[in-house]
Design a protein around this motif. Sequence first.
Motif, short mmCIF file in Angstrom:
data_model
loop_
_atom_site.label_atom_id
_atom_site.label_comp_id
_atom_site.label_asym_id
_atom_site.label_seq_id
_atom_site.Cartn_x
_atom_site.Cartn_y
_atom_site.Cartn_z
N LEU A 191 7.87 10.46 2.82
CA LEU A 191 6.73 9.94 3.57
C LEU A 191 6.08 8.82 2.77
O LEU A 191 5.91 8.93 1.56
CB LEU A 191 5.71 11.05 3.83
CG LEU A 191 6.14 12.14 4.81
CD1 LEU A 191 5.08 13.23 4.87
CD2 LEU A 191 6.36 11.55 6.19
N VAL A 192 5.73 7.73 3.44
CA VAL A 192 5.17 6.58 2.72
C VAL A 192 3.66 6.45 2.89
O VAL A 192 3.02 5.75 2.10
CB VAL A 192 5.87 5.27 3.16
CG1 VAL A 192 7.33 5.29 2.74
CG2 VAL A 192 5.74 5.04 4.66
N LEU A 233 -2.65 15.55 -4.91
CA LEU A 233 -1.55 15.75 -5.85
C LEU A 233 -0.41 16.52 -5.21
O LEU A 233 0.77 16.12 -5.34
CB LEU A 233 -2.06 16.50 -7.08
CG LEU A 233 -1.00 16.87 -8.13
CD1 LEU A 233 -0.36 15.62 -8.70
CD2 LEU A 233 -1.62 17.72 -9.24
N LEU A 234 -0.74 17.61 -4.51
CA LEU A 234 0.32 18.39 -3.84
C LEU A 234 1.06 17.56 -2.80
O LEU A 234 2.29 17.60 -2.71
CB LEU A 234 -0.28 19.64 -3.18
CG LEU A 234 -0.44 20.90 -4.03
CD1 LEU A 234 -0.82 22.07 -3.14
CD2 LEU A 234 0.82 21.22 -4.80
N MET A 235 0.31 16.79 -2.02
CA MET A 235 0.94 15.96 -0.99
C MET A 235 1.83 14.89 -1.60
O MET A 235 2.90 14.58 -1.06
CB MET A 235 -0.13 15.30 -0.12
CG MET A 235 -0.78 16.24 0.85
SD MET A 235 -1.93 15.39 1.93
CE MET A 235 -2.75 16.82 2.64
N THR A 236 1.40 14.34 -2.72
CA THR A 236 2.21 13.33 -3.39
C THR A 236 3.53 13.92 -3.87
O THR A 236 4.60 13.32 -3.72
CB THR A 236 1.43 12.74 -4.59
OG1 THR A 236 0.24 12.12 -4.11
CG2 THR A 236 2.27 11.72 -5.33
N ILE A 237 3.46 15.14 -4.40
CA ILE A 237 4.68 15.82 -4.87
C ILE A 237 5.59 16.14 -3.70
O ILE A 237 6.79 15.82 -3.71
CB ILE A 237 4.32 17.10 -5.64
CG1 ILE A 237 3.56 16.74 -6.94
CG2 ILE A 237 5.58 17.90 -5.96
CD1 ILE A 237 3.00 17.93 -7.66
N LEU A 292 0.79 -1.22 0.00
CA LEU A 292 0.00 0.00 0.00
C LEU A 292 0.83 1.28 0.00
O LEU A 292 0.35 2.31 -0.48
CB LEU A 292 -0.91 0.03 1.24
CG LEU A 292 -1.81 -1.18 1.48
CD1 LEU A 292 -2.52 -1.03 2.83
CD2 LEU A 292 -2.83 -1.33 0.36
N TYR A 293 2.03 1.23 0.54
CA TYR A 293 2.77 2.46 0.79
C TYR A 293 3.21 3.16 -0.49
O TYR A 293 3.31 2.57 -1.56
CB TYR A 293 3.97 2.21 1.70
CG TYR A 293 5.16 1.55 1.05
CD1 TYR A 293 6.23 2.31 0.60
CD2 TYR A 293 5.22 0.16 0.89
CE1 TYR A 293 7.33 1.72 0.00
CE2 TYR A 293 6.32 -0.45 0.30
CZ TYR A 293 7.37 0.33 -0.15
OH TYR A 293 8.45 -0.26 -0.75
#
Length: 245
Positions: free
Chosen positions: A117-118, A106-110, A41-42
């Motif tokens: 962070l996983v 999207l911002l958090m993923t970038i 999942l991470y």
Amino acid sequence: MAYQTLQQEYLQIPVVTRAYTTACVLTTAAVQLEIITPFQLYFNPDLILRNYQVWRLITNFLFFGPVGFNFLFNMIFLYRYCRMLEEGSFRGRTADFVFMFLFGGLLMTIFGTFVSLVFLGQAFTIMLVYVWSRRNPNVRMNFFGLLNFQAPFLPWVLMGFSLLLGNSIIVDLLGIAVGHVYFFLEDVFPNQPGGGRWLRTPSIIKMLFDTPEEDANYNPLPEERPGGFAWGQGQRLGEGQRLGG
């Protein structure tokens, strides 16, 4: 009879809040039952790009760790503030709410790529809390019966609480940062001299999620207290009694 009542209560939860909260609970249950593991999942950019494991872009927002105090704490705040936003400032604007989810995710993923962070679910919860708190600045909060403060301080109080529990505050800071970017672009910048709206919900999302008519008999719960939980409960300035006391 009890099942029907429970089903009715469940279906009364707004659609986005219901879908996201349910997905988080089911994901955690699947891990607890060892149907899947957190390693599946991470968030891992290499596995996403090289092995095309694109589901990780979503599943890293759904797992909050094993069932325990931290999980329950996060679920309560996620449900509470997600629902308050959906029934409050996003009332009748499901597409805009979904777009906020996509923009924030999207911002958090970038950003998450740079801070390694996983799992980003907790940061996403803090983002929801931050946006709600800035849109309800006059609500007075009571946290565990120990602290009284105005709503805009709630994300920082949660970060302090997370620090006391020995957790990293990077996750909380990421949620606050992304929440502030959204709030600034959506609520602040358009009202500035020379400002404008940079965030516009794509028409395809509006077509998928917005309904042409709303139920006239629908009676949303008060924005400052949808779930009846005592953690982080609030009241508007000038109210004579403390809600949920």
